[in-house]
Design a protein around this motif. Structure first.
Motif, PDB file in Angstrom:
ATOM      1  N   SER A 254      -0.653   5.613  -0.953  1.00 18.67           N
ATOM      2  CA  SER A 254       0.494   6.003  -0.142  1.00 18.67           C
ATOM      3  C   SER A 254       0.806   4.918   0.879  1.00 18.67           C
ATOM      4  O   SER A 254      -0.071   4.137   1.277  1.00 18.67           O
ATOM      5  N   TYR A 255       2.065   4.906   1.304  1.00 21.29           N
ATOM      6  CA  TYR A 255       2.503   3.916   2.281  1.00 21.29           C
ATOM      7  C   TYR A 255       1.698   4.025   3.566  1.00 21.29           C
ATOM      8  O   TYR A 255       1.274   3.013   4.142  1.00 21.29           O
ATOM      9  N   ASP A 256       1.457   5.238   4.046  1.00 22.45           N
ATOM     10  CA  ASP A 256       0.740   5.426   5.314  1.00 22.45           C
ATOM     11  C   ASP A 256      -0.677   4.873   5.250  1.00 22.45           C
ATOM     12  O   ASP A 256      -1.164   4.290   6.222  1.00 22.45           O
TER      13      ASP A 256
ATOM     14  N   SER B 179      -0.067  -1.963  -4.845  1.00 25.24           N
ATOM     15  CA  SER B 179       0.132  -0.634  -5.423  1.00 25.24           C
ATOM     16  C   SER B 179       1.419   0.020  -4.929  1.00 25.24           C
ATOM     17  O   SER B 179       1.852   1.029  -5.475  1.00 25.24           O
ATOM     18  N   LEU B 180       2.034  -0.553  -3.878  1.00 25.05           N
ATOM     19  CA  LEU B 180       3.226   0.047  -3.293  1.00 25.05           C
ATOM     20  C   LEU B 180       4.451  -0.171  -4.164  1.00 25.05           C
ATOM     21  O   LEU B 180       4.563  -1.174  -4.879  1.00 25.05           O
ATOM     22  N   SER B 181       5.395   0.728  -4.062  1.00 30.31           N
ATOM     23  CA  SER B 181       6.698   0.534  -4.695  1.00 30.31           C
ATOM     24  C   SER B 181       7.447  -0.575  -3.964  1.00 30.31           C
ATOM     25  O   SER B 181       7.069  -0.970  -2.853  1.00 30.31           O
ATOM     26  N   LEU B 182       8.498  -1.074  -4.573  1.00 28.85           N
ATOM     27  CA  LEU B 182       9.279  -2.135  -3.944  1.00 28.85           C
ATOM     28  C   LEU B 182       9.848  -1.681  -2.613  1.00 28.85           C
ATOM     29  O   LEU B 182       9.866  -2.436  -1.632  1.00 28.85           O
ATOM     30  N   GLU B 183      10.318  -0.459  -2.555  1.00 27.90           N
ATOM     31  CA  GLU B 183      10.901   0.063  -1.309  1.00 27.90           C
ATOM     32  C   GLU B 183       9.847   0.138  -0.206  1.00 27.90           C
ATOM     33  O   GLU B 183      10.129  -0.199   0.948  1.00 27.90           O
ATOM     34  N   ASP B 184       8.621   0.578  -0.563  1.00 26.24           N
ATOM     35  CA  ASP B 184       7.565   0.688   0.446  1.00 26.24           C
ATOM     36  C   ASP B 184       7.070  -0.685   0.889  1.00 26.24           C
ATOM     37  O   ASP B 184       6.672  -0.875   2.046  1.00 26.24           O
ATOM     38  N   ARG B 185       7.072  -1.667  -0.010  1.00 25.37           N
ATOM     39  CA  ARG B 185       6.705  -3.026   0.413  1.00 25.37           C
ATOM     40  C   ARG B 185       7.691  -3.526   1.476  1.00 25.37           C
ATOM     41  O   ARG B 185       7.293  -4.106   2.491  1.00 25.37           O
ATOM     42  N   GLU B 186       8.970  -3.312   1.218  1.00 21.82           N
ATOM     43  CA  GLU B 186       9.984  -3.737   2.183  1.00 21.82           C
ATOM     44  C   GLU B 186       9.795  -3.019   3.509  1.00 21.82           C
ATOM     45  O   GLU B 186       9.887  -3.625   4.584  1.00 21.82           O
TER      46      GLU B 186
ATOM     47  N   LEU C   2      11.514 -13.441   1.164  1.00 20.65           N
ATOM     48  CA  LEU C   2      12.723 -14.171   0.785  1.00 20.65           C
ATOM     49  C   LEU C   2      13.689 -13.278   0.029  1.00 20.65           C
ATOM     50  O   LEU C   2      14.911 -13.362   0.198  1.00 20.65           O
ATOM     51  N   SER C   3      13.144 -12.408  -0.798  1.00 21.65           N
ATOM     52  CA  SER C   3      13.993 -11.482  -1.542  1.00 21.65           C
ATOM     53  C   SER C   3      14.673 -10.490  -0.607  1.00 21.65           C
ATOM     54  O   SER C   3      15.872 -10.227  -0.717  1.00 21.65           O
ATOM     55  N   ILE C   4      13.911  -9.933   0.311  1.00 24.10           N
ATOM     56  CA  ILE C   4      14.475  -8.960   1.254  1.00 24.10           C
ATOM     57  C   ILE C   4      15.582  -9.597   2.084  1.00 24.10           C
ATOM     58  O   ILE C   4      16.620  -8.981   2.336  1.00 24.10           O
ATOM     59  N   LEU C   5      15.379 -10.841   2.475  1.00 25.36           N
ATOM     60  CA  LEU C   5      16.345 -11.514   3.354  1.00 25.36           C
ATOM     61  C   LEU C   5      17.656 -11.828   2.646  1.00 25.36           C
ATOM     62  O   LEU C   5      18.657 -12.100   3.310  1.00 25.36           O
ATOM     63  N   THR C   6      17.671 -11.815   1.331  1.00 24.93           N
ATOM     64  CA  THR C   6      18.951 -11.986   0.631  1.00 24.93           C
ATOM     65  C   THR C   6      19.816 -10.740   0.764  1.00 24.93           C
ATOM     66  O   THR C   6      21.029 -10.798   0.582  1.00 24.93           O
ATOM     67  N   LYS C   7      19.182  -9.607   1.078  1.00 21.56           N
ATOM     68  CA  LYS C   7      19.922  -8.347   1.223  1.00 21.56           C
ATOM     69  C   LYS C   7      20.057  -7.916   2.669  1.00 21.56           C
ATOM     70  O   LYS C   7      21.042  -7.300   3.048  1.00 21.56           O
TER      71      LYS C   7
END
Length: 532
Positions: A61-63, A94-101, A192-197
Protein backbone atom coordinates in the motif's frame (compact mmCIF):
# COMPACT_ATOMS: atom_id res chain seq x y z
CA UNK A 1 23.89 -21.79 -33.66
CA UNK A 2 26.14 -21.76 -30.58
CA UNK A 3 24.69 -21.48 -27.08
CA UNK A 4 26.17 -17.99 -26.77
CA UNK A 5 24.60 -16.82 -30.02
CA UNK A 6 21.27 -18.25 -29.02
CA UNK A 7 21.43 -16.63 -25.58
CA UNK A 8 22.13 -13.20 -27.04
CA UNK A 9 19.36 -13.52 -29.60
CA UNK A 10 16.72 -14.84 -27.21
CA UNK A 11 17.43 -12.40 -24.38
CA UNK A 12 17.45 -9.42 -26.74
CA UNK A 13 14.07 -10.49 -28.12
CA UNK A 14 12.55 -11.21 -24.72
CA UNK A 15 13.47 -7.95 -22.99
CA UNK A 16 10.34 -6.38 -21.54
CA UNK A 17 8.81 -3.66 -23.69
CA UNK A 18 6.08 -2.75 -21.19
CA UNK A 19 7.20 0.56 -19.67
CA UNK A 20 4.53 0.47 -17.00
CA UNK A 21 6.39 -2.42 -15.42
CA UNK A 22 9.67 -0.55 -15.49
CA UNK A 23 9.29 2.99 -14.33
CA UNK A 24 6.69 5.64 -14.70
CA UNK A 25 8.80 7.12 -17.49
CA UNK A 26 7.37 6.16 -20.86
CA UNK A 27 10.83 5.81 -22.45
CA UNK A 28 10.69 7.66 -25.76
CA UNK A 29 13.59 7.01 -28.08
CA UNK A 30 14.80 10.52 -27.39
CA UNK A 31 14.23 12.16 -24.04
CA UNK A 32 13.10 15.79 -24.12
CA UNK A 33 15.00 17.04 -21.10
CA UNK A 34 17.41 19.91 -21.74
CA UNK A 35 18.06 20.06 -25.49
CA UNK A 36 21.24 22.03 -24.89
CA UNK A 37 22.83 19.26 -22.86
CA UNK A 38 22.59 15.84 -24.27
CA UNK A 39 19.47 15.13 -26.28
CA UNK A 40 21.92 13.97 -28.93
CA UNK A 41 22.20 10.61 -27.23
CA UNK A 42 19.51 8.18 -28.33
CA UNK A 43 17.98 6.00 -25.67
CA UNK A 44 16.41 2.68 -26.46
CA UNK A 45 12.78 2.23 -25.54
CA UNK A 46 13.15 -1.37 -24.40
CA UNK A 47 14.42 -0.84 -20.89
CA UNK A 48 14.72 -3.99 -18.81
CA UNK A 49 15.09 -2.29 -15.45
CA UNK A 50 13.07 -1.54 -12.43
CA UNK A 51 10.41 -4.22 -12.57
CA UNK A 52 8.92 -5.36 -9.31
CA UNK A 53 9.89 -8.92 -10.19
CA UNK A 54 13.54 -7.84 -10.12
CA UNK A 55 13.14 -7.33 -6.39
CA UNK A 56 10.90 -10.30 -5.76
CA UNK A 57 8.10 -8.44 -3.99
CA UNK A 58 4.37 -8.18 -4.24
CA UNK A 59 2.21 -5.07 -4.11
CA UNK A 60 2.22 -2.83 -1.04
CA UNK A 61 0.00 0.00 0.00
CA UNK A 62 1.01 3.60 -0.56
CA UNK A 63 0.91 4.39 3.17
CA UNK A 64 3.28 1.53 4.00
CA UNK A 65 5.81 2.62 1.36
CA UNK A 66 5.56 6.24 2.46
CA UNK A 67 6.24 5.24 6.07
CA UNK A 68 9.22 3.17 4.89
CA UNK A 69 10.56 6.21 3.03
CA UNK A 70 10.27 8.31 6.18
CA UNK A 71 12.14 5.65 8.15
CA UNK A 72 14.88 5.50 5.51
CA UNK A 73 15.41 9.25 5.98
CA UNK A 74 15.11 9.47 9.76
CA UNK A 75 16.73 6.20 10.96
CA UNK A 76 20.11 6.55 12.64
CA UNK A 77 21.40 3.00 13.14
CA UNK A 78 23.38 1.57 10.23
CA UNK A 79 21.76 -1.87 10.32
CA UNK A 80 18.28 -0.41 10.42
CA UNK A 81 19.09 2.01 7.58
CA UNK A 82 20.26 -0.79 5.27
CA UNK A 83 17.16 -2.90 5.87
CA UNK A 84 14.85 0.09 5.47
CA UNK A 85 16.48 1.25 2.21
CA UNK A 86 16.06 -2.22 0.69
CA UNK A 87 12.47 -2.27 1.89
CA UNK A 88 11.84 1.16 0.36
CA UNK A 89 13.24 0.16 -3.05
CA UNK A 90 11.08 -2.97 -3.14
CA UNK A 91 8.03 -1.03 -2.01
CA UNK A 92 8.51 1.72 -4.58
CA UNK A 93 8.50 -0.75 -7.47
CA UNK A 94 5.33 -2.37 -6.16
CA UNK A 95 3.39 0.91 -6.37
CA UNK A 96 1.07 1.83 -9.20
CA UNK A 97 2.12 4.68 -11.47
CA UNK A 98 -0.32 7.03 -9.77
CA UNK A 99 1.01 6.16 -6.29
CA UNK A 100 4.63 6.63 -7.42
CA UNK A 101 3.74 10.13 -8.59
CA UNK A 102 1.95 10.81 -5.32
CA UNK A 103 4.95 9.57 -3.31
CA UNK A 104 7.45 11.70 -5.24
CA UNK A 105 5.25 14.77 -4.76
CA UNK A 106 5.20 14.09 -1.01
CA UNK A 107 8.99 13.69 -1.01
CA UNK A 108 9.43 16.97 -2.88
CA UNK A 109 7.11 19.03 -0.65
CA UNK A 110 7.42 17.50 2.81
CA UNK A 111 11.16 16.83 2.86
CA UNK A 112 12.29 20.07 1.27
CA UNK A 113 14.37 22.84 2.88
CA UNK A 114 13.21 23.95 6.35
CA UNK A 115 12.53 27.56 5.40
CA UNK A 116 11.54 28.67 8.89
CA UNK A 117 14.94 27.58 10.14
CA UNK A 118 16.64 29.34 7.22
CA UNK A 119 14.73 32.57 7.90
CA UNK A 120 15.69 32.47 11.59
CA UNK A 121 19.36 31.89 10.81
CA UNK A 122 19.39 34.68 8.21
CA UNK A 123 17.81 37.01 10.77
CA UNK A 124 20.50 36.10 13.30
CA UNK A 125 23.23 36.56 10.72
CA UNK A 126 22.04 39.98 9.61
CA UNK A 127 21.77 41.07 13.23
CA UNK A 128 25.44 40.43 13.94
CA UNK A 129 27.85 43.32 14.16
CA UNK A 130 30.38 43.15 11.34
CA UNK A 131 33.92 42.92 12.74
CA UNK A 132 35.66 46.29 12.51
CA UNK A 133 38.50 46.60 10.00
CA UNK A 134 39.79 49.76 11.70
CA UNK A 135 43.24 48.32 12.32
CA UNK A 136 45.36 50.15 9.74
CA UNK A 137 45.52 47.10 7.50
CA UNK A 138 47.11 44.96 10.22
CA UNK A 139 45.68 41.74 11.60
CA UNK A 140 44.59 42.45 15.15
CA UNK A 141 43.54 39.43 17.20
CA UNK A 142 41.50 40.41 20.20
CA UNK A 143 39.30 38.14 22.31
CA UNK A 144 36.24 40.17 21.29
CA UNK A 145 36.95 39.83 17.55
CA UNK A 146 37.73 36.14 17.91
CA UNK A 147 34.44 35.55 19.72
CA UNK A 148 32.50 37.49 17.10
CA UNK A 149 34.17 35.59 14.27
CA UNK A 150 33.31 32.35 16.00
CA UNK A 151 29.63 33.33 16.03
CA UNK A 152 29.80 34.14 12.30
CA UNK A 153 31.39 30.77 11.50
CA UNK A 154 28.81 28.88 13.56
CA UNK A 155 25.80 30.57 11.96
CA UNK A 156 27.31 30.21 8.47
CA UNK A 157 27.85 26.50 9.11
CA UNK A 158 24.28 26.11 10.37
CA UNK A 159 22.97 28.07 7.39
CA UNK A 160 24.81 25.89 4.90
CA UNK A 161 23.27 22.79 6.42
CA UNK A 162 19.81 24.33 6.76
CA UNK A 163 19.81 25.09 3.02
CA UNK A 164 20.14 21.39 2.24
CA UNK A 165 16.77 19.71 1.67
CA UNK A 166 15.92 16.78 3.92
CA UNK A 167 15.60 14.46 0.91
CA UNK A 168 19.34 14.82 0.36
CA UNK A 169 19.73 12.31 3.22
CA UNK A 170 17.68 9.76 1.28
CA UNK A 171 19.67 10.31 -1.93
CA UNK A 172 23.05 10.04 -0.21
CA UNK A 173 22.08 6.91 1.68
CA UNK A 174 20.76 5.26 -1.45
CA UNK A 175 23.94 6.14 -3.34
CA UNK A 176 26.03 4.01 -0.96
CA UNK A 177 23.44 1.22 -0.73
CA UNK A 178 23.64 -1.85 -3.01
CA UNK A 179 21.55 -1.15 -6.12
CA UNK A 180 20.85 2.37 -4.89
CA UNK A 181 22.51 4.28 -7.73
CA UNK A 182 20.50 2.38 -10.32
CA UNK A 183 17.36 2.98 -8.29
CA UNK A 184 18.06 6.73 -8.17
CA UNK A 185 18.39 6.75 -11.95
CA UNK A 186 14.96 5.14 -12.25
CA UNK A 187 13.56 7.59 -9.71
CA UNK A 188 14.76 10.52 -11.82
CA UNK A 189 13.32 8.98 -14.99
CA UNK A 190 9.96 8.91 -13.23
CA UNK A 191 10.39 12.55 -12.21
CA UNK A 192 11.14 13.57 -15.78
CA UNK A 193 7.96 11.87 -16.90
CA UNK A 194 5.84 13.57 -14.25
CA UNK A 195 7.29 16.96 -15.15
CA UNK A 196 6.09 16.63 -18.74
CA UNK A 197 2.55 16.67 -17.34
CA UNK A 198 2.86 18.71 -14.15
CA UNK A 199 5.51 21.42 -13.98
CA UNK A 200 5.46 21.70 -10.19
CA UNK A 201 8.21 23.96 -8.75
CA UNK A 202 8.83 21.53 -5.89
CA UNK A 203 9.12 18.55 -8.27
CA UNK A 204 11.35 20.54 -10.62
CA UNK A 205 13.62 21.39 -7.68
CA UNK A 206 13.69 17.75 -6.57
CA UNK A 207 14.62 16.60 -10.09
CA UNK A 208 17.31 19.28 -10.47
CA UNK A 209 18.82 18.41 -7.10
CA UNK A 210 18.91 14.70 -7.95
CA UNK A 211 20.43 15.46 -11.35
CA UNK A 212 23.19 17.47 -9.68
CA UNK A 213 23.90 14.63 -7.26
CA UNK A 214 23.97 12.00 -10.02
CA UNK A 215 26.32 14.18 -12.06
CA UNK A 216 28.69 14.35 -9.09
CA UNK A 217 28.50 10.63 -8.30
CA UNK A 218 29.02 9.73 -11.98
CA UNK A 219 32.08 11.89 -12.54
CA UNK A 220 34.74 10.47 -14.91
CA UNK A 221 36.87 9.47 -11.91
CA UNK A 222 34.17 7.00 -10.79
CA UNK A 223 33.56 5.45 -14.23
CA UNK A 224 35.40 2.56 -15.83
CA UNK A 225 36.09 2.52 -19.58
CA UNK A 226 35.80 -0.96 -21.06
CA UNK A 227 36.23 -2.15 -24.64
CA UNK A 228 33.29 -4.41 -25.44
CA UNK A 229 34.22 -7.42 -27.58
CA UNK A 230 32.64 -10.64 -28.81
CA UNK A 231 34.40 -12.42 -25.92
CA UNK A 232 32.34 -10.56 -23.32
CA UNK A 233 29.48 -12.39 -21.58
CA UNK A 234 26.28 -12.92 -23.54
CA UNK A 235 24.41 -10.95 -20.87
CA UNK A 236 26.43 -7.85 -21.78
CA UNK A 237 26.22 -8.34 -25.55
CA UNK A 238 22.45 -8.70 -25.47
CA UNK A 239 22.30 -5.30 -23.72
CA UNK A 240 24.26 -3.80 -26.62
CA UNK A 241 21.74 -5.29 -29.05
CA UNK A 242 18.79 -4.05 -27.00
CA UNK A 243 20.08 -0.56 -26.22
CA UNK A 244 21.51 0.35 -29.66
CA UNK A 245 18.91 2.74 -31.03
CA UNK A 246 20.84 4.97 -33.45
CA UNK A 247 21.45 2.21 -36.01
CA UNK A 248 19.64 -0.90 -34.71
CA UNK A 249 21.57 -4.16 -34.80
CA UNK A 250 19.73 -6.36 -37.28
CA UNK A 251 21.17 -9.79 -36.47
CA UNK A 252 24.09 -11.63 -34.87
CA UNK A 253 26.30 -11.20 -37.95
CA UNK A 254 25.75 -7.45 -37.70
CA UNK A 255 26.72 -7.54 -34.01
CA UNK A 256 29.85 -9.59 -34.77
CA UNK A 257 30.86 -7.13 -37.48
CA UNK A 258 30.50 -4.16 -35.11
CA UNK A 259 32.71 -5.89 -32.54
CA UNK A 260 35.19 -7.42 -34.97
CA UNK A 261 38.25 -6.35 -36.98
CA UNK A 262 38.29 -2.68 -37.90
CA UNK A 263 35.59 -1.86 -35.37
CA UNK A 264 35.58 -0.86 -31.72
CA UNK A 265 32.89 -0.52 -29.08
CA UNK A 266 33.62 1.20 -25.77
CA UNK A 267 31.36 1.62 -22.77
CA UNK A 268 31.36 3.50 -19.50
CA UNK A 269 30.57 1.29 -16.50
CA UNK A 270 30.05 2.10 -12.83
CA UNK A 271 30.99 -0.36 -10.05
CA UNK A 272 27.55 0.05 -8.49
CA UNK A 273 25.82 -1.12 -11.70
CA UNK A 274 27.96 -4.10 -12.77
CA UNK A 275 27.55 -5.69 -16.17
CA UNK A 276 25.54 -2.83 -17.64
CA UNK A 277 27.05 0.06 -19.64
CA UNK A 278 25.69 3.49 -18.78
CA UNK A 279 26.61 4.68 -22.25
CA UNK A 280 28.52 3.14 -25.17
CA UNK A 281 30.06 4.36 -28.40
CA UNK A 282 30.75 2.49 -31.65
CA UNK A 283 33.83 3.27 -33.75
CA UNK A 284 34.81 2.31 -37.30
CA UNK A 285 38.48 2.33 -38.33
CA UNK A 286 38.67 3.51 -41.94
CA UNK A 287 41.03 4.85 -44.60
CA UNK A 288 38.93 7.98 -45.10
CA UNK A 289 36.03 9.62 -43.29
CA UNK A 290 32.85 7.87 -44.43
CA UNK A 291 30.13 9.90 -46.12
CA UNK A 292 27.26 7.42 -45.73
CA UNK A 293 26.17 5.06 -42.98
CA UNK A 294 25.73 2.36 -45.63
CA UNK A 295 29.48 2.10 -46.18
CA UNK A 296 30.07 1.83 -42.42
CA UNK A 297 27.47 -0.83 -41.68
CA UNK A 298 26.98 -2.84 -44.86
CA UNK A 299 28.87 -1.99 -48.03
CA UNK A 300 32.51 -2.97 -47.70
CA UNK A 301 34.46 -5.42 -45.52
CA UNK A 302 36.61 -3.68 -42.90
CA UNK A 303 40.14 -2.80 -43.99
CA UNK A 304 43.22 -4.15 -42.16
CA UNK A 305 43.58 -2.06 -39.03
CA UNK A 306 47.17 -1.06 -39.82
CA UNK A 307 45.88 0.73 -42.94
CA UNK A 308 43.37 2.83 -41.04
CA UNK A 309 43.98 6.56 -40.74
CA UNK A 310 40.54 7.62 -39.50
CA UNK A 311 38.47 6.70 -36.46
CA UNK A 312 34.79 7.33 -37.15
CA UNK A 313 32.30 7.60 -34.27
CA UNK A 314 29.00 6.53 -35.80
CA UNK A 315 26.77 5.71 -32.83
CA UNK A 316 26.50 6.73 -29.20
CA UNK A 317 23.71 5.32 -27.04
CA UNK A 318 22.67 5.83 -23.44
CA UNK A 319 21.05 2.98 -21.54
CA UNK A 320 19.60 4.92 -18.61
CA UNK A 321 16.75 7.41 -19.22
CA UNK A 322 17.26 8.77 -15.71
CA UNK A 323 20.70 10.08 -16.67
CA UNK A 324 19.32 12.44 -19.34
CA UNK A 325 21.13 15.77 -19.26
CA UNK A 326 24.22 14.35 -17.54
CA UNK A 327 26.93 14.66 -20.17
CA UNK A 328 28.69 11.31 -19.95
CA UNK A 329 29.19 11.30 -23.73
CA UNK A 330 31.56 14.27 -23.56
CA UNK A 331 34.02 12.42 -21.34
CA UNK A 332 33.55 9.14 -23.20
CA UNK A 333 34.54 10.61 -26.58
CA UNK A 334 37.65 12.26 -25.18
CA UNK A 335 38.72 9.09 -23.38
CA UNK A 336 38.21 7.01 -26.53
CA UNK A 337 40.22 9.46 -28.66
CA UNK A 338 43.09 9.24 -26.18
CA UNK A 339 42.94 5.44 -26.08
CA UNK A 340 42.75 4.93 -29.85
CA UNK A 341 45.57 7.42 -30.44
CA UNK A 342 47.75 5.57 -27.93
CA UNK A 343 47.05 2.10 -29.37
CA UNK A 344 47.12 3.17 -33.05
CA UNK A 345 49.41 6.18 -33.63
CA UNK A 346 48.78 5.92 -37.40
CA UNK A 347 45.17 7.05 -36.85
CA UNK A 348 45.28 10.82 -37.30
CA UNK A 349 41.66 11.81 -37.99
CA UNK A 350 38.86 11.57 -35.44
CA UNK A 351 35.43 12.30 -36.86
CA UNK A 352 31.77 11.43 -36.54
CA UNK A 353 29.05 10.45 -38.95
CA UNK A 354 26.13 12.00 -37.14
CA UNK A 355 22.38 12.33 -37.62
CA UNK A 356 20.70 15.75 -37.76
CA UNK A 357 17.55 14.87 -35.81
CA UNK A 358 15.93 18.30 -35.77
CA UNK A 359 16.45 19.41 -39.36
CA UNK A 360 13.22 18.26 -41.02
CA UNK A 361 11.11 19.32 -38.05
CA UNK A 362 12.66 22.82 -38.17
CA UNK A 363 12.37 23.04 -41.98
CA UNK A 364 8.72 21.94 -42.15
CA UNK A 365 7.83 24.38 -39.36
CA UNK A 366 9.63 27.20 -41.19
CA UNK A 367 7.97 26.36 -44.52
CA UNK A 368 4.54 26.17 -42.90
CA UNK A 369 4.81 29.55 -41.19
CA UNK A 370 6.33 31.31 -44.19
CA UNK A 371 3.72 29.82 -46.54
CA UNK A 372 1.02 31.34 -44.36
CA UNK A 373 2.70 34.74 -44.46
CA UNK A 374 3.04 34.46 -48.24
CA UNK A 375 -0.67 33.65 -48.45
CA UNK A 376 -1.52 36.73 -46.39
CA UNK A 377 0.53 38.92 -48.72
CA UNK A 378 -1.20 37.50 -51.82
CA UNK A 379 -4.61 38.09 -50.23
CA UNK A 380 -3.94 41.81 -50.00
CA UNK A 381 -2.32 42.31 -46.61
CA UNK A 382 0.46 44.59 -47.80
CA UNK A 383 0.73 47.07 -44.95
CA UNK A 384 4.29 47.47 -43.76
CA UNK A 385 3.30 46.92 -40.16
CA UNK A 386 1.25 43.78 -40.77
CA UNK A 387 2.36 40.56 -39.04
CA UNK A 388 3.27 38.94 -42.35
CA UNK A 389 5.67 41.74 -43.28
CA UNK A 390 7.22 41.72 -39.81
CA UNK A 391 7.99 38.01 -39.60
CA UNK A 392 8.27 36.91 -43.20
CA UNK A 393 11.63 35.91 -44.65
CA UNK A 394 12.86 34.48 -47.91
CA UNK A 395 13.45 30.78 -47.26
CA UNK A 396 14.08 29.92 -50.92
CA UNK A 397 16.28 31.63 -53.46
CA UNK A 398 14.63 32.75 -56.75
CA UNK A 399 16.20 29.96 -58.82
CA UNK A 400 15.16 27.41 -56.16
CA UNK A 401 11.59 28.71 -56.28
CA UNK A 402 11.56 28.33 -60.04
CA UNK A 403 13.04 24.81 -59.95
CA UNK A 404 10.47 23.65 -57.41
CA UNK A 405 7.56 25.05 -59.39
CA UNK A 406 8.79 23.10 -62.42
CA UNK A 407 8.29 19.88 -60.41
CA UNK A 408 4.59 20.48 -59.78
CA UNK A 409 2.29 18.91 -62.31
CA UNK A 410 -0.73 20.90 -61.18
CA UNK A 411 -1.76 23.52 -58.65
CA UNK A 412 -2.56 20.86 -56.03
CA UNK A 413 1.20 20.63 -55.42
CA UNK A 414 1.21 24.22 -54.18
CA UNK A 415 0.90 27.80 -55.34
CA UNK A 416 4.53 28.66 -54.56
CA UNK A 417 7.87 26.95 -54.08
CA UNK A 418 7.57 26.75 -50.30
CA UNK A 419 4.23 24.98 -50.51
CA UNK A 420 5.58 22.56 -53.12
CA UNK A 421 8.61 21.75 -50.95
CA UNK A 422 6.50 21.39 -47.81
CA UNK A 423 4.03 19.06 -49.51
CA UNK A 424 6.79 16.89 -50.94
CA UNK A 425 8.70 16.57 -47.66
CA UNK A 426 5.63 15.97 -45.49
CA UNK A 427 4.18 13.22 -47.69
CA UNK A 428 3.99 9.99 -45.68
CA UNK A 429 5.38 7.81 -48.46
CA UNK A 430 8.49 10.02 -48.98
CA UNK A 431 8.46 9.21 -52.70
CA UNK A 432 10.74 12.17 -53.36
CA UNK A 433 13.64 10.29 -51.72
CA UNK A 434 13.68 7.69 -54.52
CA UNK A 435 12.62 9.84 -57.46
CA UNK A 436 15.31 10.32 -60.15
CA UNK A 437 13.37 13.38 -61.32
CA UNK A 438 13.06 15.12 -57.95
CA UNK A 439 16.38 14.33 -56.24
CA UNK A 440 18.60 16.50 -58.49
CA UNK A 441 16.30 19.47 -57.85
CA UNK A 442 15.97 18.93 -54.12
CA UNK A 443 19.63 18.17 -53.35
CA UNK A 444 21.09 21.72 -53.63
CA UNK A 445 18.06 23.22 -51.88
CA UNK A 446 18.07 20.86 -48.90
CA UNK A 447 21.86 20.94 -48.57
CA UNK A 448 21.88 24.75 -48.44
CA UNK A 449 19.05 24.83 -45.90
CA UNK A 450 20.78 22.14 -43.84
CA UNK A 451 23.99 24.20 -43.72
CA UNK A 452 21.92 27.18 -42.59
CA UNK A 453 20.23 25.07 -39.92
CA UNK A 454 23.53 23.79 -38.51
CA UNK A 455 25.46 27.05 -38.58
CA UNK A 456 22.89 29.83 -38.13
CA UNK A 457 19.83 28.52 -36.30
CA UNK A 458 20.40 28.92 -32.56
CA UNK A 459 18.69 28.71 -29.21
CA UNK A 460 20.03 30.75 -26.31
CA UNK A 461 23.14 31.49 -28.37
CA UNK A 462 23.97 27.84 -29.06
CA UNK A 463 23.25 25.51 -32.00
CA UNK A 464 19.57 24.62 -32.25
CA UNK A 465 20.34 21.05 -33.28
CA UNK A 466 20.99 18.94 -30.18
CA UNK A 467 23.62 16.71 -31.81
CA UNK A 468 25.46 19.73 -33.20
CA UNK A 469 25.38 21.41 -29.80
CA UNK A 470 26.83 18.30 -28.16
CA UNK A 471 29.80 17.95 -30.50
CA UNK A 472 30.49 21.68 -30.73
CA UNK A 473 30.59 22.09 -26.96
CA UNK A 474 33.06 19.20 -26.89
CA UNK A 475 35.39 21.06 -29.28
CA UNK A 476 34.50 19.62 -32.69
CA UNK A 477 34.01 21.52 -35.94
CA UNK A 478 31.43 21.03 -38.69
CA UNK A 479 33.40 19.49 -41.54
CA UNK A 480 30.96 18.22 -44.19
CA UNK A 481 27.32 17.44 -44.83
CA UNK A 482 26.52 14.34 -46.88
CA UNK A 483 23.58 13.89 -49.25
CA UNK A 484 21.52 10.69 -48.87
CA UNK A 485 23.89 9.38 -46.22
CA UNK A 486 21.11 7.60 -44.32
CA UNK A 487 18.38 6.20 -46.57
CA UNK A 488 16.50 4.49 -43.76
CA UNK A 489 12.94 5.54 -42.99
CA UNK A 490 14.14 7.23 -39.81
CA UNK A 491 16.95 9.03 -41.64
CA UNK A 492 14.62 10.38 -44.33
CA UNK A 493 12.04 11.44 -41.75
CA UNK A 494 14.50 13.22 -39.43
CA UNK A 495 16.95 14.85 -41.79
CA UNK A 496 15.96 14.14 -45.40
CA UNK A 497 18.69 11.48 -45.46
CA UNK A 498 21.44 14.05 -44.79
CA UNK A 499 24.17 13.28 -42.25
CA UNK A 500 27.05 15.42 -41.03
CA UNK A 501 30.72 14.81 -40.27
CA UNK A 502 32.02 16.57 -37.18
CA UNK A 503 35.81 16.48 -36.84
CA UNK A 504 37.81 16.58 -33.62
CA UNK A 505 41.17 18.18 -34.38
CA UNK A 506 43.30 17.40 -31.34
CA UNK A 507 45.25 20.65 -31.49
CA UNK A 508 42.06 22.75 -31.57
CA UNK A 509 39.62 20.91 -29.30
CA UNK A 510 40.04 23.13 -26.24
CA UNK A 511 40.10 26.42 -28.18
CA UNK A 512 37.01 25.50 -30.19
CA UNK A 513 35.14 24.38 -27.08
CA UNK A 514 35.96 27.59 -25.22
CA UNK A 515 34.99 29.90 -28.10
CA UNK A 516 31.70 28.03 -28.58
CA UNK A 517 30.94 28.10 -24.86
CA UNK A 518 31.85 31.77 -24.53
CA UNK A 519 30.36 33.35 -27.64
CA UNK A 520 28.51 30.56 -29.45
CA UNK A 521 31.01 30.63 -32.32
CA UNK A 522 30.60 27.60 -34.59
CA UNK A 523 33.76 26.48 -36.37
CA UNK A 524 33.09 25.01 -39.79
CA UNK A 525 35.02 24.15 -42.94
CA UNK A 526 35.04 26.44 -46.00
CA UNK A 527 33.01 23.79 -47.84
CA UNK A 528 30.12 24.19 -45.39
CA UNK A 529 30.25 27.99 -45.54
CA UNK A 530 30.21 27.89 -49.34
CA UNK A 531 26.72 26.35 -49.25
CA UNK A 532 25.19 29.34 -47.48
Amino acid sequence: MSKKNLAILMRARMRSTNPTKLSLFQFPKEIPSNPQENDHIVRNSNQGIGTSSDFGNTGRSYDVVRETMHSAISASKTGVIDITLTDFQEGYFSLSLEDREKLLLALAKEYDVNREQVRELVKQYLGLETPSSDDGGQQVHSPKKEALSSVFYRIEWNLRHALKPTYETLFERLNTHPGGLRFLSILRADLLSILTKENSPSLRTLESYLKEKLGMWLSPATLELHQITWDDPASLLEKIVAYEAVHPISNLLDLKRRLGIGRRCFGYFHPSIPGEPLIFIEVALMETVAQTIQEVLWDNPPIPENQATSALFYSISSTQPGLAGINLGKFLIKRVITLVKKDMPHVSTFATLSPIPGFMKWLLSKLSSQSRFAGDDHSGSTQSNSPSSTFSERVLLPDEEQALMSLSDDSSFGSNGMEVLMNLLSAKNSNWATSPRMLPVLEPILMRLCARYLLQEKKRGKALDSVANFHLQNGAMVERINWMADRSEKGIHQSGGIMVNYVYRLENIEDYAQSYFGSGKIHASPGIHSRL
